[in-house]
Write an enzyme that holds these catalytic residues in place. Structure first.
Site, PDB file in Angstrom:
ATOM      1  N   TRP A 157       0.863  -1.188   0.000  1.00  0.00           N
ATOM      2  CA  TRP A 157       0.000   0.000   0.000  1.00  0.00           C
ATOM      3  C   TRP A 157       0.896   1.234   0.000  1.00  0.00           C
ATOM      4  CZ3 TRP A 157      -2.006   2.555   4.929  1.00  0.00           C
ATOM      5  CH2 TRP A 157      -2.963   3.540   4.627  1.00  0.00           C
ATOM      6  N   ASP A 238      -0.113  -5.556   9.380  1.00  0.00           N
ATOM      7  CA  ASP A 238      -1.144  -4.551   9.111  1.00  0.00           C
ATOM      8  C   ASP A 238      -2.403  -5.290   8.667  1.00  0.00           C
ATOM      9  OD1 ASP A 238      -2.713  -2.388   8.555  1.00  0.00           O
ATOM     10  OD2 ASP A 238      -1.507  -1.632   6.890  1.00  0.00           O
ATOM     11  N   LYS A 274     -13.030  -1.078   6.699  1.00  0.00           N
ATOM     12  CA  LYS A 274     -13.543  -1.844   5.567  1.00  0.00           C
ATOM     13  C   LYS A 274     -14.520  -2.931   6.006  1.00  0.00           C
ATOM     14  CE  LYS A 274     -10.234   0.575   3.787  1.00  0.00           C
ATOM     15  NZ  LYS A 274      -9.013   0.041   3.213  1.00  0.00           N
TER      16      LYS A 274
END
Length: 427
Positions: A157, A238, A274
């Site tokens: 990311w 993460d 999310k």
């Protein structure tokens, strides 16, 4: 009288000159500031919003959308809102609410029966979603391992690089994705882990890797964990998409559980943006496993000390909401069911897009679309092909070819398949 008027005029002129001088000096403070580089993900959304075509598709944003392309408010969230309505104390995050969020969050990733939790051998604090948790850990790393570096997978990311750079932690990279196989470059990954200096910090995606959608197998995770043990590396996970790889919260935490079984002290950033559809609420958690409860208390105090100066305390509403859903058996079960529905829709769109491209007679192999998992598909499209999709078909994604499968719907999947086929049919 004339002298008095002259003195007043002189005083006014002096004040005016000083004001003008101060104003001119103030303008000069920021003349050297230029434009910051555009965020590669945010810029996709900006371009999409400015497009007036009725056929436009946004495949850039990494947040869930339903089959009509709309954001979703989960029923567990609606029911949770009812439960917290009329909450007496909204002035700040109380210790009990914060503790409940952390307690329930760590159960999700480490397992509700984990010894670390029972024995209080973890330091956990609420954070501003996953980004805030990563930034908080990066600052913690810099303070207590000032000579250390962070190893990030290629690719990762894009904001990971920004986070550790702004915390003044030097970044290094390790191999992860193989562009030819469109899968995991496992041999190179293991070589990089082996060749990194002992006691290095590594960032790992435990599931639904962003941006590739490529995850190691369980056996590969065991090999990675074993090599970390040999090298005494620190694994920092993460966890942004728990539930989106398989639809099963425990299965998606398997990588972390493997490291836990092998005796690693690990760190983890969690986000509920999310998997609960709470992107705008910025609810997250940072946890660090410790050798004993005494160490956990010390580390937690340091994390709280950093957050105090950084943002003092996070917004209260989202924390109340998530902690309520996680601690209520009925709401938590409802959330699991809804999460499964979301994951299944993503899987279905992967299969449909894959089959559509095959039916069009594409000369390319698109099996990676269904081999990859989670929110994103690393399509293999080149920047030039992505640019053609924008200009000719009003389809937007990041220039590395990352497709957010949440933006693919029953109504646009055929149009998308045709567009992809058109820009790739000559190889």
């Amino acid at each position: 009288m004339q002298r008095r008027r002259m003195m007043i005029k002189w005083a006014h002129d002096t004040v005016r000159r000083r004001f003008m001088s101060t104003s001119a000096a103030a303008i000069d403070w920021w003349n050297h500031v230029g434009h910051a580089p555009k965020d590669p993900i945010m810029s996709v959304t900006e371009a999409f919003l400015s497009d007036t075509s009725p056929n436009k598709i946004n495949l850039g944003v990494g947040a869930y959308r339903d089959d009509d392309g709309r954001p979703v408010v989960l029923q567990c969230v609606r029911d949770g809102e009812v439960k917290i309505a009329g909450t007496e104390f909204l002035e700040s995050v109380s210790a009990s609410v914060s503790s409940k969020l952390v307690e329930e969050s760590v159960k999700l990733i480490y397992g509700k029966d984990a010894d670390f939790i029972k024995e209080g051998r973890f330091a956990g604090v609420q954070a501003l979603s996953g980004t805030g948790a990563c930034r908080l850990f990066a600052e913690f790393q810099r303070r207590f391992y000032p000579q250390s570096k962070i190893y990030l997978p290629i690719p990762t990311w894009s904001n990971h690089h920004n986070i550790w750079r702004d915390a003044q932690v030097p970044g290094r990279t390790f191999h992860y994705y193989h562009p030819d196989s469109k899968g995991l470059h496992f041999a190179a990954l293991m070589d990089d882990i082996k060749n990194a200096p002992d006691h290095s910090f590594f960032l790992l995606h435990p599931c639904a890797h962003n941006p590739t959608g490529v995850d190691p197998t369980e056996e590969q995770w065991r090999e990675i964990s074993n090599l970390f043990k040999v090298k005494n590396h620190f694994p920092f996970f993460d966890m942004a998409y728990q539930g989106f790889a398989s639809g099963d919260l425990d299965k998606d935490a398997k990588a972390i559980r493997i490291f836990l079984e092998d005796g690693h002290l690990i760190g983890c950033a969690q986000s509920f943006a999310k998997n609960m559809g709470l992107y705008g609420h910025r609810v997250g958690c940072l946890s660090v496993l410790c050798v004993d409860a005494k160490q956990a208390v010390a580390i937690k105090s340091q994390l709280q000390h950093i957050t105090r100066a950084m943002y003092s305390s996070p917004p209260v509403h989202g924390i109340l909401l998530v902690s309520t859903i996680l601690s209520d058996p009925h709401l938590k079960e409802l959330w699991k069911k809804e999460l499964k529905v979301m994951a299944n829709r993503i899987h279905r769109m992967r299969s449909t897009l894959h089959e559509s491209l095959k039916k069009l007679g594409s000369p390319l192999n698109w099996d990676h679309m269904t081999n990859q998992v989670g929110m994103f598909c690393f399509s293999g499209l080149s920047p030039d092909q992505v640019n053609r999709l924008v200009k000719e078909f009003h389809i937007y994604m990041t220039y590395d070819g990352r497709i957010s499968m949440a933006g693919v719907t029953t109504s646009n999947v055929s149009y998308l398949a045709n567009a992809i086929h058109e820009v790739t049919k000559f190889g």
